[in-house]
Design an enzyme around this catalytic site. Structure first.
Site, short mmCIF file in Angstrom:
data_model
loop_
_atom_site.label_atom_id
_atom_site.label_comp_id
_atom_site.label_asym_id
_atom_site.label_seq_id
_atom_site.Cartn_x
_atom_site.Cartn_y
_atom_site.Cartn_z
N GLU A 17 36.74 -8.95 -34.91
CA GLU A 17 38.00 -9.05 -34.16
C GLU A 17 38.33 -10.51 -33.86
O GLU A 17 39.48 -10.94 -33.96
CB GLU A 17 37.87 -8.24 -32.86
CG GLU A 17 37.65 -6.76 -33.12
CD GLU A 17 37.21 -5.97 -31.90
OE1 GLU A 17 37.49 -4.76 -31.86
OE2 GLU A 17 36.58 -6.53 -30.99
N GLY A 83 39.71 3.68 -31.44
CA GLY A 83 39.80 5.00 -32.07
C GLY A 83 41.11 5.66 -31.66
O GLY A 83 41.49 5.61 -30.49
N MET A 204 36.43 0.43 -25.62
CA MET A 204 35.32 0.30 -24.68
C MET A 204 35.46 -0.91 -23.73
O MET A 204 34.50 -1.26 -23.07
CB MET A 204 33.99 0.23 -25.46
CG MET A 204 33.78 1.48 -26.31
SD MET A 204 32.30 1.48 -27.37
CE MET A 204 31.02 1.60 -26.15
N GLU A 205 36.65 -1.53 -23.70
CA GLU A 205 36.78 -2.76 -22.90
C GLU A 205 38.09 -2.90 -22.11
O GLU A 205 38.10 -3.44 -21.00
CB GLU A 205 36.67 -4.02 -23.80
CG GLU A 205 35.32 -4.22 -24.47
CD GLU A 205 35.16 -3.42 -25.76
OE1 GLU A 205 36.19 -3.01 -26.34
OE2 GLU A 205 34.02 -3.19 -26.19
N ASP A 228 39.60 4.12 -36.61
CA ASP A 228 39.08 5.48 -36.81
C ASP A 228 39.86 6.39 -35.87
O ASP A 228 40.69 5.91 -35.10
CB ASP A 228 37.57 5.53 -36.50
CG ASP A 228 37.27 5.09 -35.07
OD1 ASP A 228 36.99 3.91 -34.88
OD2 ASP A 228 37.38 5.92 -34.16
#
Ligand code: ADE
Length: 260
Positions: A17, A83, A204-205, A228
């Site tokens: 990233e 995702g 997740m952040e 995904d």
């Protein structure tokens, strides 16, 4: 108040990233900070400070807070992959957050997790206000960019032979982004997250940086390109697509920096 010339802090969880963003930057300078390389430079004539935080809410919130204090940043940005949860979206599409929720925070009851607002005692009127919202005027400007921007096709070789042509046209939408300390690899969970939180993407952040931004009084923008669809195949799709889709988030961010 931060000045307009103060840099933006950009938090990337993973090296792919950050690498995608570096490709679009000029005047690069690397400094050692937090035990990692932090890249200072310019993105579309704006000063930015980019760090690879590592994965998860704590790593991201700590990195965002330290960057903002060390460099006097005027805003926080999270750029990378996620995702997809909204069944309308495909791998390669991008979600810009209009709101963020920490989906794994709350009280665990027999019936499941009852969400609470992170950082607020589980008593009192504010506890059920679980959403970190982006300011309406900023949402409006981000929406205009989302409607206007075109992303390049994903490399044809990456797509399944059977993929319909329309699958490759990459959408950029505003939506709700969920964050939790879990990689979602379950059809049942992806459907639940989509239904319970009316959410478009999961990572997740982002919502942890939103919490840090709320405390620091800084605007937060989260840009996520889908690697995904968070279902049973996500552990296969994620490694296959992460490097190919990460530049999508960086391209969208390049258009956004001037709005912050
Ligand atoms: N980031 C990218 N894909 C993800 C997934 N399936 N779950 C959580 N974070 C992600």
């Amino acid at each position: 108040m931060s000045s307009q010339s103060a840099p933006l802090a950009v938090i990337c969880a993973m090296p792919e990233e950050k690498a995608a963003l570096r490709e679009l930057m000029t005047d690069l300078e690397t400094r050692r900070f937090l035990g990692r390389d932090v890249t200072l430079g310019r993105l579309e004539d704006h000063d930015v400070v980019v760090a690879e935080s590592g994965i998860g809410k704590v790593a991201a919130a700590v990195t965002a807070t330290l960057l903002s204090r060390e460099f006097g940043c005027r805003g926080l940005v999270v750029s990378g992959v996620a995702g997809g949860l909204d069944p309308e979206l495909h791998i390669g599409d991008t979600v810009i957050a209009h709101s963020l929720v920490q989906h794994d925070y709350g009280q665990l009851q027999d019936s499941g997790l009852k969400s609470f607002r992170p950082g607020v005692p589980p008593l009192g009127p504010d506890r059920q206000d679980i959403v970190f919202s982006v300011a309406p005027d900023l949402v409006e400007r981000l929406q205009a960019i989302a409607a206007d921007i075109d992303l390049p096709d994903l490399p044809a070789g990456l797509l399944p032979q059977s993929a319909p042509k329309a699958w490759r046209r990459r959408r950029v939408v505003m939506g709700r982004v969920l964050s939790g300390d879990q990689f979602i690899n379950s059809d049942i969970e992806r459907r639940r997250l989509h239904r319970d939180f009316a959410a478009h993407a999961v990572e997740m952040e982002g919502a942890a940086v939103a919490q840090a931004g709320a405390l620091l009084g800084l605007p937060v923008v989260v840009v996520r390109c889908l690697s995904d669809l968070a279902g049973v195949d996500s552990h296969l799709d994620f490694p296959r697509f992460v490097a190919a889709v990460a530049p999508g988030a960086a391209l969208v961010l390049r258009r956004i920096v001037r709005e912050l």
